[in-house]
Design an enzyme around this catalytic site. Structure first.
Site, PDB file in Angstrom:
ATOM      1  N   GLU A 193       4.951  -0.226 -14.056  1.00  0.00           N
ATOM      2  CA  GLU A 193       5.862   0.797 -13.553  1.00  0.00           C
ATOM      3  C   GLU A 193       6.933   0.117 -12.708  1.00  0.00           C
ATOM      4  O   GLU A 193       8.091   0.528 -12.664  1.00  0.00           O
ATOM      5  CB  GLU A 193       5.066   1.790 -12.695  1.00  0.00           C
ATOM      6  CG  GLU A 193       5.670   3.171 -12.682  1.00  0.00           C
ATOM      7  CD  GLU A 193       5.838   3.723 -11.308  1.00  0.00           C
ATOM      8  OE1 GLU A 193       7.000   3.825 -10.869  1.00  0.00           O
ATOM      9  OE2 GLU A 193       4.827   4.049 -10.664  1.00  0.00           O
ATOM     10  N   SER A 202       2.541   2.725  -7.245  1.00  0.00           N
ATOM     11  CA  SER A 202       1.816   2.450  -8.499  1.00  0.00           C
ATOM     12  C   SER A 202       2.439   1.237  -9.188  1.00  0.00           C
ATOM     13  O   SER A 202       3.638   1.230  -9.441  1.00  0.00           O
ATOM     14  CB  SER A 202       1.924   3.633  -9.453  1.00  0.00           C
ATOM     15  OG  SER A 202       1.446   4.799  -8.849  1.00  0.00           O
ATOM     16  N   ARG A 205       8.056   8.635 -16.011  1.00  0.00           N
ATOM     17  CA  ARG A 205       8.418   7.362 -15.359  1.00  0.00           C
ATOM     18  C   ARG A 205       9.410   6.544 -16.195  1.00  0.00           C
ATOM     19  O   ARG A 205       9.314   5.316 -16.264  1.00  0.00           O
ATOM     20  CB  ARG A 205       7.174   6.507 -15.104  1.00  0.00           C
ATOM     21  CG  ARG A 205       6.253   7.038 -14.050  1.00  0.00           C
ATOM     22  CD  ARG A 205       6.947   7.149 -12.693  1.00  0.00           C
ATOM     23  NE  ARG A 205       5.985   7.326 -11.635  1.00  0.00           N
ATOM     24  CZ  ARG A 205       5.465   8.497 -11.266  1.00  0.00           C
ATOM     25  NH1 ARG A 205       5.840   9.604 -11.873  1.00  0.00           N
ATOM     26  NH2 ARG A 205       4.602   8.560 -10.281  1.00  0.00           N
TER      27      ARG A 205
HETATM   28  N1  EPU Z   1      -8.493   7.106  -9.913  1.00  0.00           N
HETATM   29  C1  EPU Z   1      -9.624   6.341  -9.782  1.00  0.00           C
HETATM   30  N2  EPU Z   1      -9.609   5.280  -8.906  1.00  0.00           N
HETATM   31  C2  EPU Z   1      -8.526   4.983  -8.170  1.00  0.00           C
HETATM   32  C3  EPU Z   1      -7.374   5.758  -8.309  1.00  0.00           C
HETATM   33  C4  EPU Z   1      -7.366   6.819  -9.194  1.00  0.00           C
HETATM   34  O1  EPU Z   1     -10.628   6.575 -10.419  1.00  0.00           O
HETATM   35  O2  EPU Z   1      -8.609   4.012  -7.395  1.00  0.00           O
HETATM   36  C5  EPU Z   1      -8.487   8.241 -10.861  1.00  0.00           C
HETATM   37  C6  EPU Z   1      -9.225   9.473 -10.394  1.00  0.00           C
HETATM   38  O3  EPU Z   1      -9.830  10.050 -11.515  1.00  0.00           O
HETATM   39  C7  EPU Z   1      -8.123  10.380  -9.905  1.00  0.00           C
HETATM   40  C8  EPU Z   1      -7.030  10.055 -10.891  1.00  0.00           C
HETATM   41  O4  EPU Z   1      -7.172   8.659 -11.106  1.00  0.00           O
HETATM   42  O5  EPU Z   1      -8.487  11.723  -9.974  1.00  0.00           O
HETATM   43  C9  EPU Z   1      -5.633  10.360 -10.406  1.00  0.00           C
HETATM   44  O6  EPU Z   1      -5.385   9.675  -9.183  1.00  0.00           O
HETATM   45  P1  EPU Z   1      -4.151  10.065  -8.243  1.00  0.00           P
HETATM   46  O7  EPU Z   1      -4.114  11.526  -8.000  1.00  0.00           O
HETATM   47  O8  EPU Z   1      -4.190   9.165  -7.056  1.00  0.00           O
HETATM   48  O9  EPU Z   1      -2.900   9.758  -9.134  1.00  0.00           O
HETATM   49  P2  EPU Z   1      -2.496   8.524 -10.073  1.00  0.00           P
HETATM   50  O10 EPU Z   1      -2.505   8.988 -11.463  1.00  0.00           O
HETATM   51  O11 EPU Z   1      -3.304   7.322  -9.753  1.00  0.00           O
HETATM   52  C10 EPU Z   1       0.029   9.209 -10.039  1.00  0.00           C
HETATM   53  C11 EPU Z   1       1.351   8.569  -9.757  1.00  0.00           C
HETATM   54  C12 EPU Z   1       1.566   8.407  -8.262  1.00  0.00           C
HETATM   55  C13 EPU Z   1       1.507   9.782  -7.608  1.00  0.00           C
HETATM   56  C14 EPU Z   1       0.141  10.414  -7.925  1.00  0.00           C
HETATM   57  C15 EPU Z   1       0.022  11.829  -7.417  1.00  0.00           C
HETATM   58  C16 EPU Z   1       1.777   7.182 -11.725  1.00  0.00           C
HETATM   59  C17 EPU Z   1       1.898   5.802 -12.260  1.00  0.00           C
HETATM   60  N3  EPU Z   1       1.419   7.279 -10.441  1.00  0.00           N
HETATM   61  O12 EPU Z   1      -0.978   8.306  -9.587  1.00  0.00           O
HETATM   62  O13 EPU Z   1       2.868   7.885  -8.067  1.00  0.00           O
HETATM   63  O14 EPU Z   1       1.692   9.713  -6.218  1.00  0.00           O
HETATM   64  O15 EPU Z   1      -0.038  10.466  -9.376  1.00  0.00           O
HETATM   65  O16 EPU Z   1       0.771  12.696  -8.208  1.00  0.00           O
HETATM   66  O17 EPU Z   1       2.015   8.133 -12.456  1.00  0.00           O
HETATM   67  C18 EPU Z   1       4.105   5.874  -7.758  1.00  0.00           C
HETATM   68  O18 EPU Z   1       4.670   6.129  -8.818  1.00  0.00           O
HETATM   69  O19 EPU Z   1       4.394   4.850  -7.085  1.00  0.00           O
HETATM   70  C19 EPU Z   1       3.058   6.764  -7.273  1.00  0.00           C
HETATM   71  C20 EPU Z   1       2.374   6.501  -6.175  1.00  0.00           C
END
Ligand code: EPU
Length: 335
Positions: free
Chosen positions: A331, A235, A162
């Site tokens: 972000e 995010s 990012r």
């Molecule tokens: N989780 C929670 N609670 C929540 C959300 C997430 O506990 O409300 C934990 C869970 O353990 C889950 C883990 O976070 O397994 C990962 O969640 P998720 O797969 O939704 O991914 P993220 O890390 O929250 C990142 C990117 C997203 C992207 C997703 C999928 C960043 C800052 N965000 O989110 O990107 O879509 O992975 O690859 O790296 C964006 O940049 O705008 C964005 C949406």
């Protein structure tokens, strides 16, 4: 190229914040862009694309320039690869769909990411195990200080999680992006947990790029609010990276803390988990809050101001610092 005074940016930021720009213009060619940069006297010039990664917290006293240069073309490089050239003003997801229709693989995991193509390199967009840098070859950039166009290679862009040179140096405006995609022997990335689960539940054994795009689109629709219905910028925070020692310490109090190894010393922690654990998930105050399905997404239910959302984000940051001793970083770009 018309300049409008006292222009509301409500339709130019996916947070749906009703902020005013003293002056606003939309440009659709490089010549128009060069002309406006050299002729307009406003000291403050802010460039926006799809407005999907910004939070506007004040009235903009200068000129907002909406980058709306369009066009997609492609040429075969060899038996496996095609180079696609996408102009900055093309909506990213529409560009992904164009590639899928032409059976070009490599960005199907990046389906439905909001915003324009010109913004994609700035934060090295990423989702479901793929980052832009995996398919990126170069981009054409305008240096606003010299009004010169230069080509940036992948190395020049200094991509990280990012992050890129464009976050650090605001003098460069991205005009177009070149990607190296496959037209044969597609290399699918299906190892991200939720993609794999969906493939199994749908009984798909030999997925095609379209299957992956459909699955990613479905997962995103389930988890992430549609900015047309609820204002948001995806995010709000990056997932923080902490040292192994700190993770071990946190595990004493939070046995179930999710973590992904980055290197022997560094671990990425999902900020969504931290924010949920701190009790913010689904919380609403007036017209702003944290989304009920994804704690990493801050939302505007209608009339929230950028300042309210920013202050709310600072209170989340403070709580995460206090509970976990972890510093969250935005972000989203704050204006
Ligand atoms: N989780 C929670 N609670 C929540 C959300 C997430 O506990 O409300 C934990 C869970 O353990 C889950 C883990 O976070 O397994 C990962 O969640 P998720 O797969 O939704 O991914 P993220 O890390 O929250 C990142 C990117 C997203 C992207 C997703 C999928 C960043 C800052 N965000 O989110 O990107 O879509 O992975 O690859 O790296 C964006 O940049 O705008 C964005 C949406």
């Amino acid at each position: 190229m018309k300049i409008v005074n006292n222009f509301s940016l409500i339709n130019h930021n996916t947070f749906g914040v009703d902020a005013i720009a003293n002056q606003f213009t939309s440009i659709s060619s490089i010549n128009e862009l060069k002309k406006i940069i050299s002729s307009n006297e406003s000291k403050e010039k802010i460039f926006i694309g799809g407005g999907s990664n910004i939070l506007i917290t004040k009235k903009i006293e200068g000129l907002v320039i909406h980058l709306n240069i369009k066009g997609i073309s492609s040429k075969k490089i060899d038996n496996n690869y095609t180079e696609v050239n996408i102009k900055a003003g093309e909506n990213w997801n529409e560009a992904v769909i164009w590639c899928l229709k032409n059976d070009l693989g490599g960005i199907e995991n990046l389906s439905l990411i909001p915003g324009n193509t010109g913004a994609a390199p700035i934060q090295n967009i990423g989702a479901y195990g793929v980052e832009l840098k995996d398919v990126f070859t170069s981009c054409e950039v305008l240096n606003v200080n010299t009004n010169e166009i230069v080509e940036f290679s992948k190395v020049d862009c200094q991509f990280e999680y990012r992050n890129s040179i464009f976050k650090k140096n605001k003098n460069y405006i991205i005009l177009s992006v070149k990607l190296k995609l496959t037209h044969a022997n597609h290399k699918l990335k299906v190892d991200y947990g939720s993609i794999n689960e969906k493939l199994i539940s749908l009984g798909i054994v030999n997925p095609k790029i379209n299957d992956i795009a459909n699955i990613v689109t479905q997962i995103r629709k389930e988890k992430l609010p549609d900015p047309k219905e609820i204002g948001n910028s995806g995010s709000f925070f990056k997932n923080p990276i902490i040292k192994k020692k700190q993770l071990e310490k946190l595990k004493l109090n939070f046995k179930d803390i999710p973590n992904y190894k980055i290197s022997d010393e560094n671990y990425k922690i999902p900020a969504g988990w931290l924010i949920e654990k701190a009790g913010f998930k689904g919380k609403r105050i007036k017209d702003y809050g944290v989304h009920k399905n994804q704690a990493l997404v801050l939302v505007n239910y209608g009339n929230a101001t950028g300042k309210e959302i920013l202050e709310f984000s600072l209170s989340i940051e403070k709580a995460i610092q206090f509970i976990f001793d972890i510093k969250l970083e935005n972000e989203v770009n704050i204006i």
